[in-house]
Design an enzyme around this catalytic site. Structure first.
Site, PDB file in Angstrom:
ATOM      1  N   LYS A 267       0.847  -1.197   0.000  1.00  0.00           N
ATOM      2  CA  LYS A 267       0.000   0.000   0.000  1.00  0.00           C
ATOM      3  C   LYS A 267       0.883   1.248   0.000  1.00  0.00           C
ATOM      4  O   LYS A 267       1.984   1.218   0.552  1.00  0.00           O
ATOM      5  CB  LYS A 267      -0.847   0.033   1.281  1.00  0.00           C
ATOM      6  CG  LYS A 267      -2.028  -0.920   1.282  1.00  0.00           C
ATOM      7  CD  LYS A 267      -2.813  -0.779   2.585  1.00  0.00           C
ATOM      8  CE  LYS A 267      -3.974  -1.765   2.664  1.00  0.00           C
ATOM      9  NZ  LYS A 267      -5.041  -1.514   1.692  1.00  0.00           N
ATOM     10  N   ARG A 341     -10.486 -11.304   2.192  1.00  0.00           N
ATOM     11  CA  ARG A 341     -11.461 -12.300   1.725  1.00  0.00           C
ATOM     12  C   ARG A 341     -10.903 -13.722   1.820  1.00  0.00           C
ATOM     13  O   ARG A 341     -11.650 -14.676   1.952  1.00  0.00           O
ATOM     14  CB  ARG A 341     -11.917 -11.942   0.297  1.00  0.00           C
ATOM     15  CG  ARG A 341     -10.824 -11.916  -0.708  1.00  0.00           C
ATOM     16  CD  ARG A 341     -11.216 -11.139  -1.973  1.00  0.00           C
ATOM     17  NE  ARG A 341     -11.187  -9.689  -1.739  1.00  0.00           N
ATOM     18  CZ  ARG A 341     -11.596  -8.787  -2.626  1.00  0.00           C
ATOM     19  NH1 ARG A 341     -12.073  -9.157  -3.801  1.00  0.00           N
ATOM     20  NH2 ARG A 341     -11.547  -7.494  -2.348  1.00  0.00           N
TER      21      ARG A 341
HETATM   22  N1  BES Z   1      -7.964  -3.623   4.408  1.00  0.00           N
HETATM   23  C1  BES Z   1      -8.240  -3.207   3.095  1.00  0.00           C
HETATM   24  C2  BES Z   1      -9.548  -2.440   2.969  1.00  0.00           C
HETATM   25  C3  BES Z   1      -9.651  -1.134   3.719  1.00  0.00           C
HETATM   26  C4  BES Z   1      -9.497   0.062   3.040  1.00  0.00           C
HETATM   27  C5  BES Z   1      -9.985  -1.109   5.053  1.00  0.00           C
HETATM   28  C6  BES Z   1      -9.639   1.255   3.741  1.00  0.00           C
HETATM   29  C7  BES Z   1     -10.115   0.085   5.738  1.00  0.00           C
HETATM   30  C8  BES Z   1      -9.949   1.263   5.066  1.00  0.00           C
HETATM   31  C9  BES Z   1      -8.319  -4.425   2.170  1.00  0.00           C
HETATM   32  O1  BES Z   1      -7.550  -5.499   2.538  1.00  0.00           O
HETATM   33  C10 BES Z   1      -7.872  -3.969   0.814  1.00  0.00           C
HETATM   34  O2  BES Z   1      -6.814  -3.415   0.711  1.00  0.00           O
HETATM   35  N2  BES Z   1      -8.672  -4.227  -0.207  1.00  0.00           N
HETATM   36  C11 BES Z   1      -8.348  -3.852  -1.542  1.00  0.00           C
HETATM   37  C12 BES Z   1      -8.916  -4.900  -2.460  1.00  0.00           C
HETATM   38  C13 BES Z   1      -8.466  -4.772  -3.902  1.00  0.00           C
HETATM   39  C14 BES Z   1      -6.979  -5.023  -4.017  1.00  0.00           C
HETATM   40  C15 BES Z   1      -9.240  -5.759  -4.739  1.00  0.00           C
HETATM   41  C16 BES Z   1      -8.968  -2.484  -1.820  1.00  0.00           C
HETATM   42  O3  BES Z   1     -10.062  -2.211  -1.341  1.00  0.00           O
HETATM   43  O4  BES Z   1      -8.339  -1.688  -2.523  1.00  0.00           O
HETATM   44 ZN    ZN Z   2      -5.509  -5.415   1.886  1.00  0.00          ZN
END
Ligand code: BES
Ligand code: ZN
Ligand code: ZN
Length: 489
Positions: A267, A341
């Site tokens: 990230k 997931r």
């Molecule tokens: N933990 C994150 C989602 C999240 C975002 C939680 C902001 C709290 C605040 C999750 O694991 C994630 O990063 N999801 C990705 C999925 C994508 C790569 C398909 C996302 O939402 O960008």
């Molecule tokens: Zn994530």
């Protein structure tokens, strides 16, 4: 690990001598405001002083007045006087009361002149939730805590019950907030599971902790693979509350990513900073089962918290890797930041083996849900309209924001993989529903289910508001307790 100790509120028919802070209300319209509670202390003169100092009946307004009879007085706007308003009003005022206790511990009395048990409960909840504060991790000694909370109301069995229910619910929410706020170098799967187990055991809840070896041996490929990059090894925690005479069996599943760096799909800095909150779903379901047990609800609840840390390293899982999940389905990893997931899918399959009547899962799952719904509302996605309605109606009672998002078969097509049974993510559009559709593939047939995406409201990046503090909010705990209350029997 030291957890915040939520004081128990007690019901008292009159303000006790020990109370050094008294919270009273202000209600009415602009031209006809009146003080509520405070008995003989609430004089015309006190009202005039309150107005001079800027007090008004708007919820969120809380003003400290000069001392009367040795008690510090706080007057707080009661708005329309609904349960929602009283919860916020008591929360704001309690936070102000906490700030008044410099050296001496504060005993705070809240008097809104109440008789209705539902309003008594909302007020007590608001005060106890507003008092929550994460204690700085410091070598210096921390400030004296709040000594006690008194709720002043007509004394009856039903109002007493309302206050004790509020104490149970507030404990459950505050414990969830505390877990979310504890930094990830203190709270990681091993310590998180141990802390939750300790709380559960005190309430007679059955505890089972699966460590990385057991998870590996039993084929929990989602949890093991996601956790493989970190020195902090994964855990699956199973709690079971099974009171005698319960007929309904509710299964709860929560995402416990103690830190989400995004893994090899790292990230960016600003997206990573708050990712200690990525175990918020697990904190919520664990808080909920603790609350349900504290209240002694007549419902069987099994709770799974799927815990791992998602970090890049030479042992981390790669984009395009194929995982074999618990139960045997294979998954192509599309993006190592879509880790939630994967750990949830394993836990959902395991939860299904218990043959519950309903599965509710809760996770900080997608940024897409935050983009779509903002920070107040969590997303509700379900395969069953009745379940969705039951969740939304419980949320209404609890005063928490939940909003239903649609499910559609077209999302299944977007998860097709050339190398495995299914891909972990597909289309860029509708990310929250695509993630829900992925989870849906791991349910037993005909299982009533709802998925709660709390990525937005699990964490409050701004100033405290009402009974909601900055940082971890415990969003969803009160909705799940209310849902269990409605399903019990
Ligand atoms: N933990 C994150 C989602 C999240 C975002 C939680 C902001 C709290 C605040 C999750 O694991 C994630 O990063 N999801 C990705 C999925 C994508 C790569 C398909 C996302 O939402 O960008
Ligand atoms: Zn994530
Ligand atoms: Zn995540």
């Amino acid at each position: 690990m030291q957890l915040f100790k939520t004081p128990n509120a007690t019901l008292t028919p009159t303000v006790s001598a020990a109370a050094n802070v008294l919270i009273i209300g202000l209600s009415g319209c602009e031209t006809e405001q009146k003080l509520v509670g405070g008995a003989a202390l609430a004089t015309e003169q006190l009202l005039a002083t309150a107005k001079e100092l800027g007090a008004c009946s708007k919820v969120g307004n809380a003003v400290q007045l000069p001392q009367v009879e040795g008690k510090k007085i706080i007057v707080t706007g009661l708005g329309e006087g609904t349960a929602c308003d009283l919860r916020k009003a008591a929360g704001v005022a309690a936070r102000k009361a906490r700030s008044l206790g410099k050296d001496e511990a504060v005993t705070v009395a809240v008097d809104f002149n109440l008789t209705d048990p539902a309003l008594v409960q909302a007020t007590a909840e608001g005060a106890l939730l507003g008092l929550y504060e994460f204690a700085k991790i410091s070598g210096e000694e921390t400030k004296a805590p709040i000594a006690a909370v008194e709720i002043v109301a007509a004394e009856a069995e039903i109002t007493k019950l309302a206050v004790s229910a509020a104490s149970g619910v507030a404990y459950a929410v505050n414990v969830a907030r505390e877990w979310v706020n504890i930094p990830a170098n203190y709270l990681y799967p091993e310590t998180f599971a141990a802390s939750a187990a300790a709380e559960a055991e005190q309430l007679g809840i059955k505890v089972e902790i699966m460590d990385e070896k057991e998870l590996e041996a039993k084929g929990f490929g989602g949890i093991v693979t996601v956790g493989r990059g970190s020195e902090h090894k994964p855990r699956l925690l199973r709690l079971e509350y099974a009171p005698e005479g319960a007929t309904f069996h509710l299964a709860l599943v929560g995402k416990g990513m103690t830190f989400d760096t995004g893994g090899l799909n790292l990230k960016p800095a600003n997206g990573m900073y708050t990712m200690k909150c990525d175990m918020g779903g697990a904190a919520t379901v664990l808080g909920a089962i603790l609350g349900i047990a504290k209240l002694g609800l007549k419902i069987k609840v099994t709770c799974y918290a799927s815990m791992a840390e998602n970090t890049p390293s030479s042992t981390a899982y790669r984009p395009s890797d194929v995982l074999t999940m618990y139960g045997g389905k294979t998954v192509e990893n599309a993006n190592s930041d879509a880790e939630g997931r994967l750990v949830m899918a394993d836990a959902i399959v395991r939860a299904g083996e218990d043959k519950p009547n309903m599965i509710i899962d809760c996770a900080t799952l997608t940024g897409a849900c935050v983009v779509g719904l903002g920070d107040f509302y969590a997303g509700v996605m379900s395969n069953d309209e009745l379940v969705a309605k039951q969740v939304l109606s419980a949320a209404e009672t609890a005063g928490e924001g939940f909003w239903q998002l649609p499910m559609h078969p077209s999302f299944v097509d977007s998860l097709k993989s050339d190398v495995a049974d299914i891909k972990s993510s597909g289309a860029r559009t509708g990310g929250a529903m695509a993630a829900a559709t992925f989870l849906q593939q791991f349910l037993p047939e005909n299982m009533p289910w709802a998925h709660l995406d709390i990525a937005g409201p699990a964490w409050n990046d701004s100033k405290p508001e009402g009974h909601i503090p900055s940082g971890g909010t415990g969003h969803g705990v009160r909705t799940l307790v209310a849902l269990a209350q409605n399903l019990q029997g």
